[in-house]
Design an enzyme around this catalytic site. Structure first.
Site, PDB file in Angstrom:
ATOM      1  N   ASP A   1     -11.335   2.524   4.601  1.00  0.00           N
ATOM      2  CA  ASP A   1     -11.939   1.018   4.475  1.00  0.00           C
ATOM      3  C   ASP A   1     -13.183   1.040   4.205  1.00  0.00           C
ATOM      4  O   ASP A   1     -13.849  -0.190   3.923  1.00  0.00           O
ATOM      5  CB  ASP A   1     -11.290   0.119   5.446  1.00  0.00           C
TER       6      ASP A   1
ATOM      7  N   LYS B   1       0.855  -1.191   0.211  1.00  0.00           N
ATOM      8  CA  LYS B   1      -0.131  -0.008   0.108  1.00  0.00           C
ATOM      9  C   LYS B   1       0.675   1.254   0.047  1.00  0.00           C
ATOM     10  O   LYS B   1       0.708   2.228  -0.811  1.00  0.00           O
ATOM     11  CB  LYS B   1      -0.899   0.034   1.136  1.00  0.00           C
TER      12      LYS B   1
ATOM     13  N   GLN C   1      -4.902  -1.491  10.202  1.00  0.00           N
ATOM     14  CA  GLN C   1      -4.394  -2.853   9.436  1.00  0.00           C
ATOM     15  C   GLN C   1      -4.967  -3.944  10.405  1.00  0.00           C
ATOM     16  O   GLN C   1      -4.850  -4.063  11.647  1.00  0.00           O
ATOM     17  CB  GLN C   1      -3.058  -3.118   8.949  1.00  0.00           C
TER      18      GLN C   1
END
Length: 284
Positions: free
Chosen positions: A119, A52, A96
């Site tokens: 997200d 990422k 994460q």
């Protein structure tokens, strides 16, 4: 034989569009910024975070990676998150997963500023998705990327029968909501069900179980669209999906390969959504 839905090619196209948009924003004095928080030593998570970070930098997005040790307390994590939530230079925040077991992941995700929730997992944004609100809000990146794939290949959704195999909050549930919002008739099951009972007459099948051979040729009707989100290793150690690809390819209308299908779309959609969050904020 099926038309292969090329996730690599589409992701490249999205990344080019994202880079163009970032360059335009920079001319206005705005640099989109993505902040990723990772807690612990999960190697798969670390690899994903590195990918990422690398992609963000390639596209001109400022990337912040905050690595915290395994023993980080929930209070300490919340302190970092709160700083990012109130930092006007940070447009997108990602925590994460998975977090260490001593941290309440569901609670932590709920504390992300909804306007920075890249997200799309924050409860307010999840609610807006299920209510099909018309305003701008982030959506889980993998399902959002799948919808872009379906749109790119002009796959009709209105009135079509869709089956989503898998009920996770990361893929299955938001995928079902997006399909419902697009006008499809949707069934959601898990791999313990008699899959064929649901999929045999389906126009669209999305499998996200992480289980080999969840979908075989006996589960698919001629011309169906097959979206394979699974990532598994077969007996030879080769990366494969949930779908028995070679056999299903012969009868499907459209199919995503693994690798090279849904996977590349997740990160490219994450980058696109970082830029969108920047646009939707007061930065521009």
């Amino acid at each position: 034989m099926a038309t292969i839905i090329d996730g690599k090619l589409l992701a490249k196209k999205l990344n080019e569009d994202t880079k163009t948009n970032v360059n335009k924003m920079k001319k206005q004095g705005v640099i989109p910024c993505l902040a990723v928080i990772i807690v612990g030593n999960d190697q798969a998570s670390k690899r994903y975070v590195r990918s990422k970070h690398k992609k963000a930098e390639q596209l001109g997005i400022k990337s912040i990676v905050k690595e915290l040790p395994e023993e980080t307390t929930e209070t300490e994590l919340l302190k970092v998150l709160n700083e990012y939530n109130h930092n006007n230079d940070i447009n997108a925040i990602l925590i994460q997963s998975p977090l260490p077991k001593h941290i309440n992941e569901k609670y932590i995700m709920g504390q992300i500023n909804p306007k920075k929730d890249v997200d799309g997992f924050q409860i307010i944004n999840s609610g807006k998705l299920f209510l099909n609100e018309a305003e701008n809000y982030p959506v889980a990146c993998t399902p959002k990327g799948i919808m872009k794939m379906l749109n790119e290949y002009n796959i009709e959704l209105v009135g079509k029968k869709a089956v989503v195999i898998g009920r996770s909050t990361i893929v299955g549930r938001p995928m079902a909501a997006l399909l419902i919002n697009a006008g499809a008739e949707v069934s959601v099951i898990n791999h313990y069900a008699n899959v064929s009972d649901y999929t045999k007459n389906a126009d669209i099948i999305v499998s996200a179980t992480g289980k080999l051979h969840t979908v075989t040729k006996n589960d698919v009707k001629q011309g169906a669209t097959i979206i394979d989100v699974g990532q598994n290793l077969d007996e030879t150690g080769k990366l494969v999906g949930d779908v028995d690809y070679q056999e299903v390819y012969e009868i499907a209308g459209y199919i995503t390969p693994v690798p090279g299908g849904v996977g590349p779309m997740t990160i490219s959609t994450l980058m696109t959504q970082t830029v969108e969050l920047t646009k939707w904020s007061d930065s521009l």
